[in-house]
Design a protein around this motif. Sequence first.
Motif, PDB file in Angstrom:
ATOM      1  N   VAL A 138      -5.185  -0.148   1.976  1.00 48.00           N
ATOM      2  CA  VAL A 138      -3.932  -0.554   2.606  1.00 48.00           C
ATOM      3  C   VAL A 138      -4.027  -0.275   4.105  1.00 48.00           C
TER       4      VAL A 138
ATOM      5  N   ASP B  73       0.598  -6.386  -4.191  1.00 47.45           N
ATOM      6  CA  ASP B  73      -0.155  -7.260  -3.288  1.00 47.45           C
ATOM      7  C   ASP B  73      -1.486  -7.710  -3.884  1.00 47.45           C
TER       8      ASP B  73
ATOM      9  N   GLY C 194      -0.195  -8.804   3.381  1.00 45.84           N
ATOM     10  CA  GLY C 194      -0.088  -7.402   2.954  1.00 45.84           C
ATOM     11  C   GLY C 194       0.615  -6.557   4.008  1.00 45.84           C
TER      12      GLY C 194
ATOM     13  N   GLY D 103      -3.355  -9.512   0.423  1.00 45.58           N
ATOM     14  CA  GLY D 103      -3.881  -8.692   1.522  1.00 45.58           C
ATOM     15  C   GLY D 103      -3.695  -9.334   2.884  1.00 45.58           C
TER      16      GLY D 103
ATOM     17  N   SER E 204      -1.585  -2.175  -3.986  1.00 43.62           N
ATOM     18  CA  SER E 204      -2.552  -3.206  -3.576  1.00 43.62           C
ATOM     19  C   SER E 204      -3.746  -3.223  -4.514  1.00 43.62           C
TER      20      SER E 204
ATOM     21  N   ASP F  37      -4.050   1.765  -3.440  1.00 45.96           N
ATOM     22  CA  ASP F  37      -4.917   0.662  -3.853  1.00 45.96           C
ATOM     23  C   ASP F  37      -5.782   1.200  -4.981  1.00 45.96           C
TER      24      ASP F  37
END
Length: 305
Positions: free
Chosen positions: A239, A212, A219, A215, A234, A250
């Motif tokens: 997240v 991702d 996301g 977002g 991410s 992330d």
Amino acid sequence: MKAIVVSDQAAGTAGMKLVERPEPQAAINDVIVQIHASGFVPTELTWPSTWTDRLGRDRTPSIPGHELAGVVTALGYGTTGLSVGQRVFGVADWYRDGTLAEYITMEARNLAPLPGDVDFTVGASLPISGLTALQGLFQHGRLQAGQSVLAHGAAGAVGSMVTQLASEAGAYVIGTGRAADRQKALDFGAKEFVDLDNDSLEDVGRVDLVFDVIGGGIGKRSARLIRAGGTLVSIVGSVEVWPVNGLAIDFVVESDRAQLSEIVQRVRDGRLTANIGNVSTLNDAIAAFNSTHRHAGKTVVRVRQ
Ligand SMILES: NC(=O)c1ccc[n+]([C@@H]2O[C@H](COP(=O)([O-])OP(=O)(O)OC[C@H]3O[C@@H](n4cnc5c(N)ncnc54)[C@H](OP(=O)(O)O)[C@@H]3O)[C@@H](O)[C@H]2O)c1
């Protein structure tokens, strides 16, 4: 030296100024690099590190730009591993003055040698996008051949690297983006493309890994597409919706000399193609950053011609 600085957070790229600054002095383990080309991430002016140091103190006026390709001109005390005159490329520290300038001082460990047959513009386009894709897919996402990947923003700087690296690793890649990006995403190796403005994201079915770069609602909806045991990677912050029976991570990319060398080797042998969008000179860069014209791909400023 000439450098672009920012001091007004609310003004965004419109607040950038081209100014004269003293040439930087090398600290312990630093090198000074004469910058030939600089990479710029459009969201940099929203990063806290552009405005404050590690203790939260105002560090403006600061020089943005965190990717570079250039030539080492001096070594700081105790610096090993690189030499004066060497071509290098890499990622500059988020909290120090950056690469939209004629010279930078930065830690040698954040740089790798740039082979002589790789153009400085190409070198400056690779570090953040290439490392982010490599680390996200293989270190954090543990991607395996045969898995499926939903690569958001597949014609963008990071997404195009994700699409190429995942395809080459034997994954089935579904790219996403704007309608105009379809062919570019397919050319980078995506097997399918989802136009996020007009197609239904949910029609892709279940995937093993979502990368991702967007977002928000995209996301959240993407997390629901991940099959049991899959992973949401991410790069755009925490997240918010986790995959059911899956993992989410992330992260912020870290510089890595061996990985930079691996990325540039892939470019040399034709397995990876740089995705260069807008290229401008340092003198024209502020106008280029403030243009409303859309260029998909990495923004590069050619500092030396
Ligand atoms: N955590 C990390 O280590 C890390 C590292 C690198 C980048 N990032 C972040 O990752 C993000 C992407 O960076 P990048 O350099 O790849 O940017 P980029 O080159 O602009 O790529 C993003 C791509 O996604 C597309 N896109 C964005 N929102 C979309 C939407 N709603 N619908 C359809 N397409 C959409 C963009 O199209 P448009 O241009 O038309 O919107 C663009 O093609 C940025 O937020 C950046 O800060 C994080």
